[in-house]
Design an enzyme around this catalytic site. Structure first.
Site, PDB file in Angstrom:
ATOM      1  CE1 TYR A   1      -6.530  -4.841  -4.285  1.00 30.39           C
ATOM      2  CE2 TYR A   1      -7.767  -5.872  -2.594  1.00 30.39           C
ATOM      3  CZ  TYR A   1      -7.119  -4.643  -3.113  1.00 30.39           C
ATOM      4  OH  TYR A   1      -7.400  -3.340  -2.498  1.00 30.39           O
TER       5      TYR A   1
ATOM      6  NE  ARG B   1      -3.717  -2.315   2.776  1.00 30.71           N
ATOM      7  CZ  ARG B   1      -3.469  -3.311   3.346  1.00 30.71           C
ATOM      8  NH1 ARG B   1      -2.424  -3.601   4.090  1.00 30.71           N
ATOM      9  NH2 ARG B   1      -4.248  -4.412   3.412  1.00 30.71           N
TER      10      ARG B   1
ATOM     11  NE  ARG C   1      -3.494  -3.763  -1.091  1.00 30.95           N
ATOM     12  CZ  ARG C   1      -2.925  -4.646  -0.195  1.00 30.95           C
ATOM     13  NH1 ARG C   1      -1.552  -4.854  -0.326  1.00 30.95           N
ATOM     14  NH2 ARG C   1      -3.692  -5.063   0.585  1.00 30.95           N
TER      15      ARG C   1
ATOM     16  CG  HIS D   1      -5.205   0.911  -3.799  1.00 32.68           C
ATOM     17  ND1 HIS D   1      -4.517   0.678  -2.886  1.00 32.68           N
ATOM     18  CD2 HIS D   1      -6.170  -0.018  -3.912  1.00 32.68           C
ATOM     19  CE1 HIS D   1      -5.017  -0.429  -2.014  1.00 32.68           C
ATOM     20  NE2 HIS D   1      -5.942  -0.735  -2.558  1.00 32.68           N
TER      21      HIS D   1
ATOM     22  CG  HIS E   1      -6.506  -8.497   1.689  1.00 33.39           C
ATOM     23  ND1 HIS E   1      -6.297  -8.608   0.565  1.00 33.39           N
ATOM     24  CD2 HIS E   1      -6.481  -7.244   1.848  1.00 33.39           C
ATOM     25  CE1 HIS E   1      -6.510  -7.599   0.069  1.00 33.39           C
ATOM     26  NE2 HIS E   1      -6.757  -6.593   0.759  1.00 33.39           N
TER      27      HIS E   1
END
Length: 368
Positions: free
Chosen positions: A346, A206, A314, A311, A337
């Site tokens: 994702y 991040r 990522r 972002h 996560h």
């Protein structure tokens, strides 16, 4: 008959409901303001009363009942947010949702008067132009009212609109291809931004994790990044804290093809064990998002991806990892996560992955 227990008593009544009572600090016997449907509910009430006594904030339940009869949502929500043990950025987000979306509809309403119809009408008035904010606002309203139920202020939660806490993603994420990523990195102006882009994409870090990385967090010999902190900006303040969740506290292995660039960068650009890897122009402050965007926006345009958000890199990292055959648990660990649902957001089928699967299936036949 009352069951003997460490604190208080629970009595099953002829109606099959349960009454809870205890002796308070004033040596008087105090009954719960209402009976309970289950023994567990009665035990929960006694637990809450014991916590009030331990915290030194206890008052006789009968006095509190008179006080809470007309307590407004605004007063309760303010106290709820103040006492909530949450990250500064989350607190700021909740405060914004309350001020802009929730309190205009419920601030002066006594908690006991809020009905399901009022909640539905409020939800409708929010409209659907900002579905994510709408979902967040509803989830926050429901969470506050749930605690009001647990506190015995209201008998049931009036917020129960099915699916209102979920929102369809407006921005459909398209991960960067390897070719696009190569152009993007090459268009970044210097080594700092180039390596930052590579680590965002290949390691799935991040922005707040990247900008708080220090020399001591990088094991260049073994190729491991120790993610232990993150930085956030809220209400004009820069705050360094632990990662977003407990799962965010993790070790991320650097792909071997990046290690030469990482080692060269560390030797040439980072001083001391506490030196920031990617500082602001002064060399000591945290890099601001605006500084990154000034170079990222022109670079993404050159890569032919004006839609790409920082972002999304990522997300790209998650897709690249999935293409290697990484399991959901492995992706969760790499991305930091805490729930499968977060990692699943994702996951995409990487281009060419199905062809590779088909090729390997044929290999099974050839072996036999």
């Amino acid at each position: 008959m009352a069951k003997k227990r460490g604190f208080g008593q629970i009595l099953r009544l002829p109606s099959k409901r349960y009454r809870a009572r205890y002796t308070g600090p004033d040596t008087q016997l105090h009954n719960a303001p209402s009976t309970f449907e289950t023994r567990e509910d009665a035990e929960a009430w006694l637990t809450d009363e014991r916590r009030l006594i331990a915290a030194g904030t206890w008052a006789p339940p009968a006095h509190r009942t008179k006080t809470i009869e007309h307590r407004t949502f605004g007063d309760y929500a303010t106290d709820w947010l103040t006492a909530r043990p949450i990250k500064p950025r989350t607190r700021s987000h909740y405060a914004m949702l309350l001020d802009k979306l929730i309190l205009p509809g419920f601030e002066s309403s006594p908690l006991k008067t809020i009905t399901p119809d009022q909640v539905r009408a409020w939800h409708t008035r929010l409209g659907d132009s900002t579905p994510t904010l709408r979902a967040h606002a509803y989830s926050l309203l429901r969470a506050i009212l749930t605690d009001a139920v647990h506190d015995g202020i209201i008998p049931a939660n009036p917020a129960h609109i099915r699916g209102a806490g979920n929102a369809k993603r407006v921005h459909k994420i398209k991960p960067a291809s390897l070719a696009e990523l190569g152009v993007l990195v090459g268009a970044m102006p210097d080594a700092k931004y180039q390596l930052m882009t590579l680590l965002a994409a290949w390691c799935g870090l991040r922005f707040g994790e990247l900008t708080e990385l220090r020399r001591s967090d990088i094991d260049a010999k073994n190729g491991v990044i120790h993610v232990r902190r993150g930085v956030v900006r809220t209400d004009g303040e820069v705050i360094v804290g632990t990662p977003k969740s407990a799962a965010g506290h993790r070790d991320v292995n650097i792909p071997p093809h990046l290690l030469p660039a990482v080692r060269d960068y560390l030797k040439a650009n980072v001083n001391g064990r506490d030196g920031l890897l990617f500082p602001a122009a002064d060399g000591v402050s945290h890099l601001a998002p605006s500084s990154l965007y000034r170079v990222f926006y022109p670079a993404r345009k050159k890569a032919g991806r004006p839609d790409l958000r920082w972002h999304d890199l990522r997300h790209t990292g998650a897709v690249l990892a999935a293409a290697t055959g990484a399991s959901l648990a492995e992706l969760m660990g790499r991305l930091g996560h805490s729930t499968p649902g977060a990692a699943l957001r994702y996951q995409h089928a990487a281009q060419g992955r199905d062809a590779e699967i088909a090729r390997r299936l044929s290999q099974l036949v050839e072996v036999n």
